[in-house]
Design an enzyme around this catalytic site. Structure first.
Site, PDB file in Angstrom:
ATOM      1  N   SER A 110      -8.654  46.943 -26.693  1.00 35.46           N
ATOM      2  CA  SER A 110      -7.188  46.994 -27.071  1.00 35.46           C
ATOM      3  C   SER A 110      -6.522  45.817 -27.019  1.00 35.46           C
ATOM      4  CB  SER A 110      -6.392  48.124 -26.509  1.00 35.46           C
ATOM      5  OG  SER A 110      -4.986  48.355 -26.941  1.00 35.46           O
ATOM      6  N   ASP A 246      -1.718  45.052 -31.898  1.00 35.84           N
ATOM      7  CA  ASP A 246      -2.663  44.709 -30.904  1.00 35.84           C
ATOM      8  C   ASP A 246      -4.008  44.598 -31.441  1.00 35.84           C
ATOM      9  OD1 ASP A 246      -2.789  47.260 -31.239  1.00 35.84           O
ATOM     10  OD2 ASP A 246      -3.293  47.845 -29.134  1.00 35.84           O
ATOM     11  N   ASP A 248      -6.798  46.463 -31.497  1.00 33.15           N
ATOM     12  CA  ASP A 248      -7.425  47.369 -32.218  1.00 33.15           C
ATOM     13  C   ASP A 248      -6.569  48.054 -33.209  1.00 33.15           C
ATOM     14  OD1 ASP A 248      -6.016  48.842 -30.221  1.00 33.15           O
ATOM     15  OD2 ASP A 248      -7.455  50.485 -30.255  1.00 33.15           O
ATOM     16  N   ASP A 250      -3.776  50.187 -32.877  1.00 32.74           N
ATOM     17  CA  ASP A 250      -2.915  51.234 -32.499  1.00 32.74           C
ATOM     18  C   ASP A 250      -1.634  51.143 -32.078  1.00 32.74           C
ATOM     19  OD1 ASP A 250      -3.820  50.527 -29.892  1.00 32.74           O
ATOM     20  OD2 ASP A 250      -4.435  52.474 -29.375  1.00 32.74           O
TER      21      ASP A 250
END
Length: 479
Positions: A110, A246, A248, A250
């Protein structure tokens, strides 16, 4: 074969569950550790069935492919089939896996620093719960000897296609016609997906600062460099908005036409209103404007982390709430049941998503004929800011919070008389101090890395930021 107890492995390796999946230093995430976690997921949650498919995806961190190969080897060892969807946003993998009714594993760190990574797990119904984490932690697994041959599984493009179609089918093709939107691409795995969706909706898109070097963008603690970048890009290109995520994909990062990055909890509030939410579930760290706005019939506060928000959403739906939304201070939005876009039902996606809140704000502004910055007009004047101390040991965080919780005068050692008297303490997650003057300072150790986060709320953004800066300076000097 090597017998591995997950609980002891967590201690020995340093790779443990945080607020969102198993996380650790790349150097700690060996092939054996990653394979053991994968087997604990499959066996601990009773997923091992003949012909069982396991969806697998990753972000763009350079360490992610090797972790994927270790996870894939463990999936095969368990007698399951690897269904690899390549590099894609976490919500894209989750959305497709839930549609297909299969479990999923996402290799991603993340927003956490470059030298770390992680693995996130999904049942066919959605994110694993804290009870599922406990079952995995209690598992003992047999891990086969693994030799990494460097060969990646073949990529199935269906998940990414399905995710883009979720949004291009929901909105009209010319909805953003006439708008120019910048995408701060950096190393986000969502950068190309975002471009495709925005262009499909009619927007002109300009890519910014694309890099193959991983950049740990934290949407709750925007760096001064990125603040200045936003202002500079807006001035140069006259964008209607700048969108990023960010690593990833999400958690959204959204700037208005001036290049000012919007706070994630305000983004969530606006998105929930646009989607017709009656009940909002959000962590204790989010802006109290959510209640003060009077826009929602019910607001439920939780601990920080998507598993807690999801549990709160499930509780609300079980209690009869018909339109439920969840969001976090990082802007990640979780769509529950009963939400709609202009009368069209939105399929629930109870995991953090960056695309839905970004599109919702763009569409709101376009439909209302206003600038993005004007969407905040009429909201209560409560402002939040946040930042973090990196490489701050958890032991220091715990000692600080224990002292502030137990000693009525300890807070003066940090803030002196600058904030006055503490009116209330909230220990739902970390320690949230409400002062008599209405200002709030919230300290919380990160669940994913050795960091101390500080959130503040005040009647102006300048005051909120000053509270964060002063608090972290005082803590850093003390420790």
């Amino acid at each position: 074969m090597t017998t591995i107890g997950i609980q002891q492995m967590m201690v020995d390796s340093g790779v443990a569950f945080g607020t969102s999946g198993a996380r650790g230093l790349v150097s700690q995430m060996t092939d054996q550790v990653c394979a053991a976690y994968t087997l604990a997921f499959i066996y601990g949650l009773g997923l091992a069935k003949p012909g069982q498919r396991i969806a697998l995806g990753m972000d763009l961190r350079p360490s992610s492919p090797a972790i994927v190969r270790a996870c894939a080897a463990a999936i095969r060892q368990a007698g399951c089939e690897v269904d690899f969807y390549g590099a894609l946003p976490t919500p894209a993998l989750a959305c497709y896996a839930m549609t297909q009714g299969v479990p999923a594993i996402m290799v991603t760190g993340s927003h956490i620093p470059f030298d770390r990574n992680g693995i996130k797990f999904y049942r066919a119904e959605g994110e694993i719960s804290k009870a599922d984490e406990a079952a995995m932690t209690a598992a003992v697994v047999e891990v086969a000897d693994f030799r990494d041959d460097g060969v990646m599984p073949s990529v199935n493009a269906a998940a990414l296609k399905h995710y883009k179609q979720r949004y291009t089918d929901l909105f009209s093709a010319d909805l953003l016609a006439g708008w120019c939107i910048g995408i701060y691409e950096h190393s986000s795995v969502a950068r190309d997906c975002l471009r495709d969706i925005l262009q499909a909706l009619g927007a002109e898109v300009i890519g910014l600062a694309r890099t193959d070097t991983f950049v740990p963008i934290d949407t709750e603690a925007v760096s001064e460099e990125d603040r200045q970048r936003g202002l500079s890009w807006a001035g140069e290109h006259r964008f209607d908005a700048i969108i990023s995520t960010d690593g990833d994909g999400d958690r959204p990062l959204i700037a208005d036409e001036t290049g000012d990055w919007l706070r994630g909890d305000i983004v969530g509030l606006l998105c929930a209103r646009f989607l017709g939410a009656e009940t909002v579930v959000t962590p204790v760290s989010c802006n109290t404007a959510i209640e003060a706005s009077g826009l929602f019939k019910q607001v439920l506060r939780t601990r920080i982390g998507s598993p807690y928000v999801i549990a709160g959403m499930e509780q609300a739906e079980a209690g009869g709430s018909v339109a439920v939304a969840g969001f976090e201070a990082n802007g990640g939005f979780l769509a529950g049941k009963g939400l709609a876009v202009n009368g069209r039902a939105l399929v629930a996606l109870p995991t953090r998503d960056a695309v839905l809140p970004a599109l919702s704000l763009l569409v709101m502004a376009k439909q209302q004929g206003v600038k993005l910055s004007q969407l905040m007009t009429g909201l209560p004047r409560r402002f939040t800011a946040s930042d973090r101390l990196q490489n701050f040991p958890g032991s220091n965080s715990r000692a600080l919070l224990d002292e502030l919780q137990d000693d009525d005068g300890a807070y003066r050692g940090l803030w002196g008389d600058a904030l006055g008297v503490v009116a209330r303490r909230d220990s739902t997650d970390g320690l949230r101090l409400l002062f008599e003057n209405g200002e709030i300072v919230h300290l919380r150790p990160s669940g994913n890395a050795p960091e101390l986060r500080c959130y503040a709320e005040a009647d102006s953004i300048e005051r909120a930021q000053a509270l964060v800066d002063f608090s972290l300076q005082q803590i850093a000097a003390r420790y």
